[in-house]
Motif scaffolding. Sequence first.
Motif, mmCIF file in Angstrom:
data_model
loop_
_atom_site.group_PDB
_atom_site.id
_atom_site.type_symbol
_atom_site.label_atom_id
_atom_site.label_comp_id
_atom_site.label_asym_id
_atom_site.label_seq_id
_atom_site.Cartn_x
_atom_site.Cartn_y
_atom_site.Cartn_z
ATOM 1 N N GLN A 189 0.876 -1.106 0.161
ATOM 2 C CA GLN A 189 0.049 0.086 0.100
ATOM 3 C C GLN A 189 0.948 1.145 0.078
ATOM 4 O O GLN A 189 0.460 2.258 -0.607
ATOM 5 C CB GLN A 189 -0.904 -0.036 1.270
ATOM 6 N N ASN A 190 1.974 1.202 0.713
ATOM 7 C CA ASN A 190 2.800 2.632 0.788
ATOM 8 C C ASN A 190 3.627 2.437 -0.578
ATOM 9 O O ASN A 190 3.589 3.682 -1.047
ATOM 10 C CB ASN A 190 4.139 2.118 1.852
ATOM 11 N N PHE A 191 3.944 1.476 -1.072
ATOM 12 C CA PHE A 191 4.582 1.577 -2.539
ATOM 13 C C PHE A 191 3.443 2.284 -3.706
ATOM 14 O O PHE A 191 3.751 3.183 -4.355
ATOM 15 C CB PHE A 191 5.146 0.269 -2.961
ATOM 16 N N ARG A 192 2.235 1.706 -3.461
ATOM 17 C CA ARG A 192 1.214 2.170 -4.326
ATOM 18 C C ARG A 192 1.216 3.820 -4.148
ATOM 19 O O ARG A 192 1.071 4.616 -5.249
ATOM 20 C CB ARG A 192 0.128 1.431 -4.158
ATOM 21 N N ALA A 193 0.891 4.096 -2.890
ATOM 22 C CA ALA A 193 0.746 5.436 -2.461
ATOM 23 C C ALA A 193 1.714 6.464 -3.068
ATOM 24 O O ALA A 193 1.850 7.349 -3.685
ATOM 25 C CB ALA A 193 0.539 5.672 -1.184
ATOM 26 N N MET A 194 2.942 5.786 -2.810
ATOM 27 C CA MET A 194 4.180 6.715 -3.006
ATOM 28 C C MET A 194 4.472 6.833 -4.468
ATOM 29 O O MET A 194 5.122 7.786 -5.125
ATOM 30 C CB MET A 194 5.535 6.183 -2.335
ATOM 31 N N THR A 195 4.067 5.627 -5.443
ATOM 32 C CA THR A 195 4.255 5.865 -6.840
ATOM 33 C C THR A 195 3.122 6.205 -7.547
ATOM 34 O O THR A 195 3.046 6.097 -9.078
ATOM 35 C CB THR A 195 4.851 4.369 -7.420
ATOM 36 N N GLU A 196 1.917 6.821 -7.022
ATOM 37 C CA GLU A 196 0.852 7.251 -7.726
ATOM 38 C C GLU A 196 1.137 8.297 -8.825
ATOM 39 O O GLU A 196 1.736 9.136 -8.662
ATOM 40 C CB GLU A 196 -0.134 7.781 -6.664
ATOM 41 N N GLY A 197 0.804 8.004 -9.885
ATOM 42 C CA GLY A 197 1.045 9.022 -11.217
ATOM 43 C C GLY A 197 2.235 8.812 -11.776
ATOM 44 O O GLY A 197 2.694 9.520 -12.572
ATOM 45 N N VAL A 198 3.236 7.843 -11.167
ATOM 46 C CA VAL A 198 4.583 7.587 -11.775
ATOM 47 C C VAL A 198 4.475 7.053 -12.975
ATOM 48 O O VAL A 198 3.785 5.849 -13.112
ATOM 49 C CB VAL A 198 5.581 7.009 -10.531
ATOM 50 N N GLN A 199 5.084 7.690 -14.214
ATOM 51 C CA GLN A 199 5.134 6.919 -15.419
ATOM 52 C C GLN A 199 6.276 5.732 -15.368
ATOM 53 O O GLN A 199 6.048 4.862 -16.187
ATOM 54 C CB GLN A 199 5.071 7.778 -16.547
ATOM 55 N N ALA A 200 7.335 6.008 -14.801
ATOM 56 C CA ALA A 200 8.443 5.013 -14.876
ATOM 57 C C ALA A 200 8.212 3.688 -14.557
ATOM 58 O O ALA A 200 7.240 3.601 -13.716
ATOM 59 C CB ALA A 200 9.723 5.571 -13.886
ATOM 60 N N PRO A 201 8.922 2.597 -15.013
ATOM 61 C CA PRO A 201 8.748 1.308 -14.571
ATOM 62 C C PRO A 201 8.809 1.396 -13.153
ATOM 63 O O PRO A 201 9.663 1.779 -12.495
ATOM 64 C CB PRO A 201 9.679 0.580 -15.317
ATOM 65 N N LEU A 202 8.092 0.208 -12.388
ATOM 66 C CA LEU A 202 7.990 0.184 -11.010
ATOM 67 C C LEU A 202 8.553 -1.262 -10.686
ATOM 68 O O LEU A 202 8.226 -2.295 -11.400
ATOM 69 C CB LEU A 202 6.604 0.296 -10.254
ATOM 70 N N SER A 203 8.941 -1.482 -9.535
ATOM 71 C CA SER A 203 9.685 -2.609 -9.182
ATOM 72 C C SER A 203 9.650 -2.920 -7.553
ATOM 73 O O SER A 203 10.164 -1.868 -6.975
ATOM 74 C CB SER A 203 11.080 -3.250 -9.541
ATOM 75 N N LEU A 204 8.967 -3.806 -7.066
ATOM 76 C CA LEU A 204 8.911 -4.110 -5.498
ATOM 77 C C LEU A 204 9.396 -5.436 -5.017
ATOM 78 O O LEU A 204 9.993 -5.646 -3.962
ATOM 79 C CB LEU A 204 7.504 -4.082 -4.985
ATOM 80 N N SER A 205 9.550 -6.490 -5.787
ATOM 81 C CA SER A 205 9.748 -7.753 -5.466
ATOM 82 C C SER A 205 11.125 -8.361 -5.839
ATOM 83 O O SER A 205 11.535 -8.463 -6.989
ATOM 84 C CB SER A 205 8.536 -8.676 -6.082
ATOM 85 N N ALA A 206 11.630 -8.811 -4.947
ATOM 86 C CA ALA A 206 12.756 -10.129 -5.091
ATOM 87 C C ALA A 206 12.273 -11.391 -5.192
ATOM 88 O O ALA A 206 10.936 -11.506 -5.478
ATOM 89 C CB ALA A 206 13.561 -9.937 -3.879
ATOM 90 N N THR A 207 12.813 -12.522 -4.807
ATOM 91 C CA THR A 207 12.390 -13.702 -5.124
ATOM 92 C C THR A 207 10.957 -14.184 -4.111
ATOM 93 O O THR A 207 10.150 -14.555 -4.671
ATOM 94 C CB THR A 207 13.509 -14.922 -4.470
ATOM 95 N N GLY A 208 11.152 -13.745 -2.821
ATOM 96 C CA GLY A 208 9.752 -13.980 -2.389
ATOM 97 C C GLY A 208 8.763 -13.187 -2.614
ATOM 98 O O GLY A 208 7.585 -13.723 -2.741
ATOM 99 N N GLY A 209 8.761 -11.882 -2.942
ATOM 100 C CA GLY A 209 7.670 -11.205 -3.512
ATOM 101 C C GLY A 209 7.018 -11.887 -4.829
ATOM 102 O O GLY A 209 5.859 -11.771 -5.064
ATOM 103 N N ILE A 210 7.639 -12.502 -5.674
ATOM 104 C CA ILE A 210 7.336 -13.304 -6.619
ATOM 105 C C ILE A 210 6.116 -14.137 -6.305
ATOM 106 O O ILE A 210 5.266 -14.355 -7.143
ATOM 107 C CB ILE A 210 8.419 -13.952 -7.504
ATOM 108 N N PHE A 211 6.501 -14.943 -5.299
ATOM 109 C CA PHE A 211 5.634 -16.080 -4.726
ATOM 110 C C PHE A 211 4.234 -15.369 -4.021
ATOM 111 O O PHE A 211 3.360 -16.169 -3.705
ATOM 112 C CB PHE A 211 6.365 -16.997 -3.823
#
Length: 349
Positions: A173-195
């Motif tokens: 939720q924090n990542f979504r709020a902080m990147t709202e309206g951002v056009q650049a590519p976004l990334s949050l997950s390492a191995t664990g997040g993929i699952f």
Amino acid sequence: MSTGKLKIDLNALVDNWRVLDALTEASVETAAVVKANGYGCGAERVAKALLHAGARTFFVATANEGAQVRQAVGPNPKINLFSGHMAGATDMIHDMQLTPMLNSVAQLTRHFEALPGAPFGIQLDTGMSRLGMEAAEWHAVRDIALERSPTLVMSHLACADEPNHSANDAQLQNFRAMTEGVQAPLSLSATGGIFLSSEYHFDLVRPGIGLYGGAPFDAASPVVHLSLPVIQTRDLDVGETVGYGCTWQAEVPSRIATLSSGYADGLPRALSNNATLWFGDIPCPLVGRVSMDLITVDVTHLTEHPDQLDILCRHQGVDDLALSAGTIGYEILTSLGSRHARRYGEVLS
Ligand SMILES: *Cc1c(COP(=O)(O)O)cnc(C)c1O
């Protein structure tokens, strides 16, 4: 002479990358984290194998690591630095075409002043309190940063290996709020997040440990195999002891094998009297303390003299060994010493 024989299966590594890549939508890029010398497996060999398999973006921790990977993969792939643009790294970043993930206003200023127009990404702190800009800091420089078109805006999850941990959703939720309206590519997950779920994938995922066969990628193919040569075997009478501190004593007549490798080769001292080596399918207990260059193993029950015993093999992966030592697979891999003879399996295309 080397201490152990370390076999690194690049086919298994590539398989792991492909399986992780297939877990995300086709529109999601699967990068590869090759920091810490490719988690101990050899950053150059690992990066080349993954480049051949289709990886186009690599992540390392520092500019020195980035320079090494650049030489292996040539001019085209992106090489991103988690540590951002550190003082003193400007020349290396420029010469080796590295892309720093800027972590602070200070780094942002340094980058824009020293290398105007050079690519950069942004790292945000969504709750790990480690690296990246916090919300207030980001708010202050967001417009300035975004008008210069960052190549990536990223953050990192603290508890992705615990799917039910409430921090995962909070960070999302924090990542979504902080990147709202951002056009650049976004990334949050390492191995664990993929699952966790596709919500966590965004535009790019950054697996590290899973490529090398580690948890939480439970179905990973093992990448690392380590066998240790027997230097000497000796027969003990009842009452004789083994190793520093005399911590193991023969209760029956015993045969002890002394193997070349110790804590200086990445076998944690916490494995003292608490690990298993394998002669094919037969388990053999490590007895006595782990020394700097040697370990001792009870082979009384073997019917032949072993030339070598396995410590990382199909019976015991990096996470199994880590459990015995009270650590994690990451630490086992990145501690594998430089004294082992390394052999790389061939990559089939
Ligand atoms: C090390 C690291 C990764 C890779 O993590 P794994 O758990 O090994 O997949 C991804 N992102 C950041 C910021 C890292 O520091």
